[in-house]
Design a protein around this motif. Structure first.
Motif, short mmCIF file in Angstrom:
data_model
loop_
_atom_site.label_atom_id
_atom_site.label_comp_id
_atom_site.label_asym_id
_atom_site.label_seq_id
_atom_site.Cartn_x
_atom_site.Cartn_y
_atom_site.Cartn_z
N UNK A 1 -19.00 52.33 -34.80
CA UNK A 1 -18.75 51.25 -33.84
C UNK A 1 -18.63 49.91 -34.55
N UNK A 2 -19.50 49.66 -35.53
CA UNK A 2 -19.43 48.41 -36.28
C UNK A 2 -18.13 48.31 -37.06
N UNK A 3 -17.67 49.42 -37.61
CA UNK A 3 -16.39 49.42 -38.35
C UNK A 3 -15.24 49.07 -37.41
N UNK A 4 -15.21 49.65 -36.23
CA UNK A 4 -14.17 49.35 -35.25
C UNK A 4 -14.24 47.88 -34.84
N UNK A 5 -15.46 47.39 -34.58
CA UNK A 5 -15.63 45.98 -34.24
C UNK A 5 -15.11 45.07 -35.34
N UNK A 6 -15.44 45.40 -36.57
CA UNK A 6 -15.00 44.58 -37.71
C UNK A 6 -13.49 44.62 -37.88
N UNK A 7 -12.89 45.79 -37.62
CA UNK A 7 -11.42 45.91 -37.70
C UNK A 7 -10.75 45.02 -36.65
N UNK A 8 -11.30 45.02 -35.42
CA UNK A 8 -10.75 44.15 -34.37
C UNK A 8 -10.93 42.69 -34.75
N UNK A 9 -12.10 42.35 -35.27
CA UNK A 9 -12.38 40.97 -35.67
C UNK A 9 -11.36 40.51 -36.70
N UNK A 10 -11.12 41.34 -37.70
CA UNK A 10 -10.14 40.99 -38.75
C UNK A 10 -8.75 40.81 -38.16
N UNK A 11 -8.34 41.72 -37.29
CA UNK A 11 -7.01 41.65 -36.69
C UNK A 11 -6.85 40.38 -35.85
N UNK A 12 -7.83 40.11 -34.96
CA UNK A 12 -7.70 38.97 -34.05
C UNK A 12 -7.90 37.63 -34.75
N UNK A 13 -8.37 37.66 -35.96
CA UNK A 13 -8.51 36.42 -36.73
C UNK A 13 -7.44 36.30 -37.82
N UNK A 14 -6.45 37.21 -37.79
CA UNK A 14 -5.35 37.13 -38.76
C UNK A 14 -4.03 37.35 -38.01
N UNK A 15 -3.37 38.45 -38.24
CA UNK A 15 -2.04 38.67 -37.65
C UNK A 15 -2.05 38.79 -36.13
N UNK A 16 -3.18 39.13 -35.53
CA UNK A 16 -3.26 39.25 -34.07
C UNK A 16 -3.72 38.00 -33.37
N UNK A 17 -3.87 36.91 -34.10
CA UNK A 17 -4.37 35.69 -33.49
C UNK A 17 -3.27 35.00 -32.68
N UNK A 18 -3.71 34.18 -31.75
CA UNK A 18 -2.79 33.36 -30.96
C UNK A 18 -3.12 31.90 -31.26
N UNK A 19 -2.13 31.01 -31.17
CA UNK A 19 -2.32 29.63 -31.59
C UNK A 19 -3.47 28.90 -30.88
N UNK A 20 -3.76 29.23 -29.65
CA UNK A 20 -4.72 28.48 -28.86
C UNK A 20 -6.13 29.04 -28.90
N UNK A 21 -6.36 30.19 -29.57
CA UNK A 21 -7.65 30.85 -29.44
C UNK A 21 -8.82 30.01 -29.97
N UNK A 22 -8.63 29.23 -30.99
CA UNK A 22 -9.74 28.44 -31.54
C UNK A 22 -10.14 27.28 -30.63
N UNK A 23 -9.30 26.94 -29.66
CA UNK A 23 -9.64 25.88 -28.72
C UNK A 23 -10.76 26.30 -27.77
N UNK A 24 -10.99 27.62 -27.63
CA UNK A 24 -11.94 28.12 -26.66
C UNK A 24 -13.20 28.70 -27.27
N UNK A 25 -13.35 28.61 -28.57
CA UNK A 25 -14.56 29.11 -29.22
C UNK A 25 -15.66 28.08 -29.12
N UNK A 26 -16.87 28.56 -28.91
CA UNK A 26 -18.00 27.63 -28.82
C UNK A 26 -18.90 27.78 -30.01
#
Length: 85
Positions: free
Chosen positions: A60-85
């Motif tokens: 489960x941690x490996x899957x979570x880390x894979x998603x984290x890497x994807x959404x913070x690299x090639x899967x990111x969207x331009x506005x996502x950092x505007x909503x992080x707290x």
């Protein structure tokens, strides 16, 4: 709460595949009596759960880390950092 939502979703979306009439207890609207469902006769409707091999938490941690890497690299969207707290 998640289980309740999943149950409600499956009950409305997969009618005929998730629960059949008579599988579970229900109230007869004419008599007000509770009619017992077929689940009370045994476990024929309950799927057998298989034991998993290996360390599920590590998988489960490996899957979570894979998603984290994807959404913070090639899967990111331009506005996502505007909503992080």
């Amino acid at each position: 709460m998640a289980c309740c939502h999943l149950h409600n979703y499956l009950s409305t979306r997969n009618n005929g595949y998730y629960l059949q009439r008579g599988d579970v207890d229900y109230e007869n609207k004419d008599t007000g009596r509770v009619e017992e469902g077929s689940w009370r006769q045994g476990t024929q409707h309950v799927a057998e759960l298989q034991r998993t091999r290996g360390n599920s938490a590590a998988e489960a941690k490996k899957i979570r880390d894979d998603f984290c890497e994807y959404f913070n690299s090639s899967g990111s969207v331009p506005w996502q950092n505007n909503y992080l707290t």
